[in-house]
Design a protein around this motif. Structure first.
Motif, short mmCIF file in Angstrom:
data_model
loop_
_atom_site.label_atom_id
_atom_site.label_comp_id
_atom_site.label_asym_id
_atom_site.label_seq_id
_atom_site.Cartn_x
_atom_site.Cartn_y
_atom_site.Cartn_z
N ALA A 189 -53.07 120.96 15.19
CA ALA A 189 -52.86 119.55 14.87
C ALA A 189 -53.86 119.04 13.84
O ALA A 189 -53.54 118.16 13.03
CB ALA A 189 -52.95 118.71 16.15
N LEU A 190 -55.08 119.58 13.86
CA LEU A 190 -56.15 119.10 12.97
C LEU A 190 -56.29 119.92 11.70
O LEU A 190 -57.24 119.72 10.93
CB LEU A 190 -57.48 119.10 13.73
N ALA A 191 -55.37 120.84 11.45
CA ALA A 191 -55.52 121.77 10.32
C ALA A 191 -55.63 121.05 8.99
O ALA A 191 -56.54 121.31 8.19
CB ALA A 191 -54.34 122.74 10.31
N ILE A 192 -54.71 120.13 8.70
CA ILE A 192 -54.69 119.49 7.38
C ILE A 192 -55.94 118.66 7.14
O ILE A 192 -56.60 118.82 6.09
CB ILE A 192 -53.41 118.66 7.20
N PRO A 193 -56.33 117.74 8.04
CA PRO A 193 -57.58 117.00 7.78
C PRO A 193 -58.82 117.88 7.73
O PRO A 193 -59.75 117.61 6.97
CB PRO A 193 -57.65 115.99 8.94
N THR A 194 -58.83 118.97 8.50
CA THR A 194 -59.98 119.88 8.48
C THR A 194 -60.15 120.52 7.11
O THR A 194 -61.24 120.53 6.53
CB THR A 194 -59.82 120.97 9.55
N PHE A 195 -59.07 121.07 6.58
CA PHE A 195 -59.15 121.72 5.27
C PHE A 195 -59.41 120.70 4.16
O PHE A 195 -60.09 121.00 3.18
CB PHE A 195 -57.86 122.50 4.99
N ASP B 112 -57.95 104.35 3.79
CA ASP B 112 -58.10 105.41 2.79
C ASP B 112 -57.87 106.78 3.43
O ASP B 112 -58.40 107.05 4.52
CB ASP B 112 -59.50 105.35 2.19
N PRO B 113 -57.09 107.66 2.78
CA PRO B 113 -56.79 108.98 3.38
C PRO B 113 -58.03 109.78 3.78
O PRO B 113 -58.02 110.46 4.81
CB PRO B 113 -55.99 109.68 2.29
N PHE B 114 -59.10 109.71 2.97
CA PHE B 114 -60.31 110.45 3.30
C PHE B 114 -60.88 109.99 4.64
O PHE B 114 -61.22 110.80 5.51
CB PHE B 114 -61.36 110.30 2.20
N TRP B 115 -60.99 108.67 4.80
CA TRP B 115 -61.55 108.15 6.05
C TRP B 115 -60.60 108.34 7.22
O TRP B 115 -61.04 108.51 8.37
CB TRP B 115 -61.92 106.68 5.87
N ALA B 116 -59.31 108.36 6.94
CA ALA B 116 -58.35 108.68 8.00
C ALA B 116 -58.56 110.10 8.50
O ALA B 116 -58.50 110.37 9.72
CB ALA B 116 -56.92 108.50 7.48
N ASP B 117 -58.82 111.03 7.57
CA ASP B 117 -59.09 112.42 7.95
C ASP B 117 -60.38 112.51 8.76
O ASP B 117 -60.44 113.22 9.76
CB ASP B 117 -59.20 113.30 6.70
N VAL B 118 -61.42 111.79 8.32
CA VAL B 118 -62.71 111.82 9.02
C VAL B 118 -62.56 111.29 10.44
O VAL B 118 -63.05 111.90 11.41
CB VAL B 118 -63.77 111.02 8.24
N VAL B 119 -61.91 110.15 10.59
CA VAL B 119 -61.74 109.54 11.92
C VAL B 119 -60.93 110.46 12.82
O VAL B 119 -61.25 110.65 14.00
CB VAL B 119 -61.08 108.16 11.79
N THR B 120 -59.88 111.05 12.27
CA THR B 120 -59.03 111.95 13.07
C THR B 120 -59.81 113.18 13.52
O THR B 120 -59.72 113.60 14.68
CB THR B 120 -57.80 112.39 12.26
N LEU B 121 -60.60 113.72 12.62
CA LEU B 121 -61.33 114.95 12.92
C LEU B 121 -62.49 114.72 13.88
O LEU B 121 -62.78 115.57 14.73
CB LEU B 121 -61.85 115.57 11.62
N THR B 122 -63.15 113.58 13.78
CA THR B 122 -64.35 113.34 14.58
C THR B 122 -64.10 112.53 15.86
O THR B 122 -64.92 112.59 16.78
CB THR B 122 -65.41 112.60 13.74
N ALA B 123 -63.00 111.78 15.92
CA ALA B 123 -62.78 110.92 17.08
C ALA B 123 -61.43 111.13 17.74
O ALA B 123 -61.35 111.42 18.94
CB ALA B 123 -62.94 109.44 16.66
N VAL B 124 -60.36 111.02 16.97
CA VAL B 124 -59.02 111.09 17.56
C VAL B 124 -58.76 112.48 18.15
O VAL B 124 -58.34 112.61 19.32
CB VAL B 124 -57.94 110.75 16.51
N GLY B 125 -58.99 113.52 17.35
CA GLY B 125 -58.77 114.89 17.83
C GLY B 125 -59.58 115.23 19.06
O GLY B 125 -59.02 115.69 20.07
N PRO B 126 -60.92 115.04 19.03
CA PRO B 126 -61.72 115.34 20.22
C PRO B 126 -61.28 114.56 21.46
O PRO B 126 -61.30 115.09 22.57
CB PRO B 126 -63.14 114.95 19.79
#
Length: 526
Positions: free
Chosen positions: A320-326, A477-491
């Motif tokens: 699920a986190l592959a795209i924001p991680t890369f 912003d897409p960058f911050w959406a990726d950061v939030v997803t990777l550091t908060a939503v995903g965990p």
């Protein structure tokens, strides 16, 4: 001298057994997992650094050399440790006999691959491959150094010592690899450090080894026979681990091999923490209770149920986190590795049982069953992989595009083989669990439930993570959406998935609480 040493070894095991093998397994798992988790932070950083210092083609060349080595090493010396562990009461009597046989096998494997290095480079037309193959040829010699000391520590259930040695040496090898890549060593920085680490571990483990019986000429033929069967089974397993790369080596470019290599290395990290280490812990414990198959299988099923409640949510969340991680951690040159990473992450939701299943079969001394299972999977995988590369690349790319996963036109072979790999493991892993439970007549419904039940919770959590990510990308912003997803939503969804899986099984919840409490007490005692 030998009898005294053997008495000391069994006394140490018996002392641990007084608190129960379950306690030993919990403590051992906690120590080995703790050192692995600590090292994984460094490993992930190292992989990011190496991905920046090296090109996909260089990573692909290093993976090609390692894969060729695994293909040639039919009689891997470290397998002798499994043979000795299956005879815990005769370990000190057979140790030197097994060690000498392992060294003979190691030198033969080294000589064969080293002699083939230049012909392999000429045949493959990949410049620089010969030198890397010679480095890879050192692997069986390093295994020979490691085998006896490591097996001795495992049969004595010395998990705390194992964790310290593994943690120290693995950390040093990881740092050395990054330093070599930074200094311009190229693919050598990927190939050499892991092999050197094996030899260093062997030296450290051997410091406490003494008092073994001399070489037993009468026992040598039987030990050699058991080693041969176990080694061929392990060889099939080794080839399975690198079969995708071998097929890509025949049909794809170095870049595609690099895409797959990075995707695979990233995908297996979580599984290494939660499952692979447990296999090393369980095998000697299962060997000590091999006279009681019902107890063996019950412990195995309980362990795999606990593992599934952790491994399946982690695997689903990786995908699920592959795209924001890369997007955050890797450069654009690695976009072609995203879709293979997703497929391989899903494969990990089945592969987590591999190490415990192999540990059970080996501890039961059922090396023939192990061999047949591995060769069956090898044939199935070879057919699927070759068919996928030959006929499935375009369909795989189209499937990824339909699902909204970014791809590059030169990653089709890597993606097709990753999807085929997930299918192969989904078929093979339930069979492995069922074979291991055969002595206790484990029913198929119990086997299937190990895999299916966690997905009922992990699947929705992963889908919700992707949905929230899409909503955030439209809102900010897409960058911050990726950061939030990777550091908060995903965990957050990962924790929810694990808790949900554990709560649905009372025994898994109890086992997890026991492991946590025992490890906490150990840390407080120092």
């Amino acid at each position: 001298m030998t009898g005294s040493r053997e008495e000391e070894l069994h006394a140490a095991v018996s002392e641990r057994s007084d608190t129960g093998y379950a306690s030993a397994a919990a403590t051992g798992s906690a120590w080995t997992t703790a050192q692995t988790v600590a090292n994984k932070f460094v490993t992930v950083f190292a992989m990011l650094a190496i991905a920046r210092f090296l090109s996909p083609a260089e990573v692909g060349l290093a993976n090609s050399a390692a894969s060729i080595g695994a293909f040639v090493f039919v009689f891997a010396p470290f397998v002798m440790g499994d043979v000795l562990l299956a005879e815990p009461k005769r370990f000190t009597q057979l140790a030197n006999t097994g060690s000498r046989i392992a060294w003979v096998a190691g030198w033969i494997m080294f000589a064969i691959l080293a002699a083939l290095a230049i012909p392999i480079e000429r045949w493959s037309d990949k410049s620089g491959l010969a030198f890397l193959v010679v480095i890879a040829a050192l692997r069986p010699l390093a295994d020979s150094v490691l085998m006896l000391g490591y097996a001795h520590a495992r049969v004595g259930l010395e998990y705390r010592r194992i964790a310290k040695v593994e943690g120290l040496v693995n950390l040093s090898a990881t740092v050395a690899g990054v330093a070599m890549a930074w200094l311009g060593a190229g693919p050598i920085s990927v190939t050499l450090p892991p092999i050197a680490a094996l030899a260093c571990k062997g030296v450290l483990y051997r410091r406490s080894c003494s008092g073994f019986a001399p070489f037993d000429r009468a026992a040598a033929p039987e030990i050699t026979r058991r080693f041969s069967i176990a080694a061929i089974g392990q060889y099939a397993n080794n080839v399975l681990q690198i079969l995708e790369t071998l097929v890509l080596l025949l049909f794809a470019s170095e870049t595609e091999i690099g895409y797959f290599g990075l995707a695979f290395q990233l995908a297996v990290q979580a599984n290494t923490v939660v499952a692979a280490q447990l296999g090393a812990v369980l095998q000697p414990i299962f060997a000590h209770i091999q006279h009681d198959p019902v107890r063996q299988v019950a412990g195995f099923v309980r362990a795999t149920r606990l593992l599934s409640g952790i491994a399946v949510p982690m695997s689903a969340m990786q995908a699920a986190l592959a795209i924001p991680t890369f997007a955050i951690l890797f450069e654009e040159k690695w976009t072609g590795a995203i879709a293979p990473f997703i497929a391989l992450s899903i494969a990990q939701s089945f592969m987590f049982v591999t190490a415990p299943s192999i540990a059970l079969l080996k501890s039961q001394g059922r090396f023939g069953t192990y061999l047949r299972w591995q060769f069956g999977q090898l044939v199935l995988s070879a057919l699927l992989f070759i068919g996928a590369v030959q006929f499935g690349s375009e369909s795989a790319l189209q499937l990824a595009k339909t699902c909204g996963v970014p791809v590059t036109e030169d990653c089709g072979h890597a993606l097709a083989i990753a999807l085929a790999s997930a299918c192969a493991w989904a078929i093979s892993c339930p069979i492995a669990v069922h074979l291991g439970g055969a002595p206790a007549r484990l029913p198929w419904r119990t086997t299937i439930a190990v895999f299916v039940q966690p997905w009922l919770i992990a699947g929705p959590c992963a889908l919700l993570t992707v949905l929230v990510w899409h909503v955030l990308r439209r809102a900010i912003d897409p960058f911050w959406a990726d950061v939030v997803t990777l550091t908060a939503v995903g965990p957050a969804f990962l924790i929810a998935g694990i808790i949900g899986c554990l709560m649905t099984r009372r025994e898994s919840r109890e086992d997890f609480q026991k492991i946590a409490s025992r490890f906490t007490r150990r840390l407080k005692r120092g």
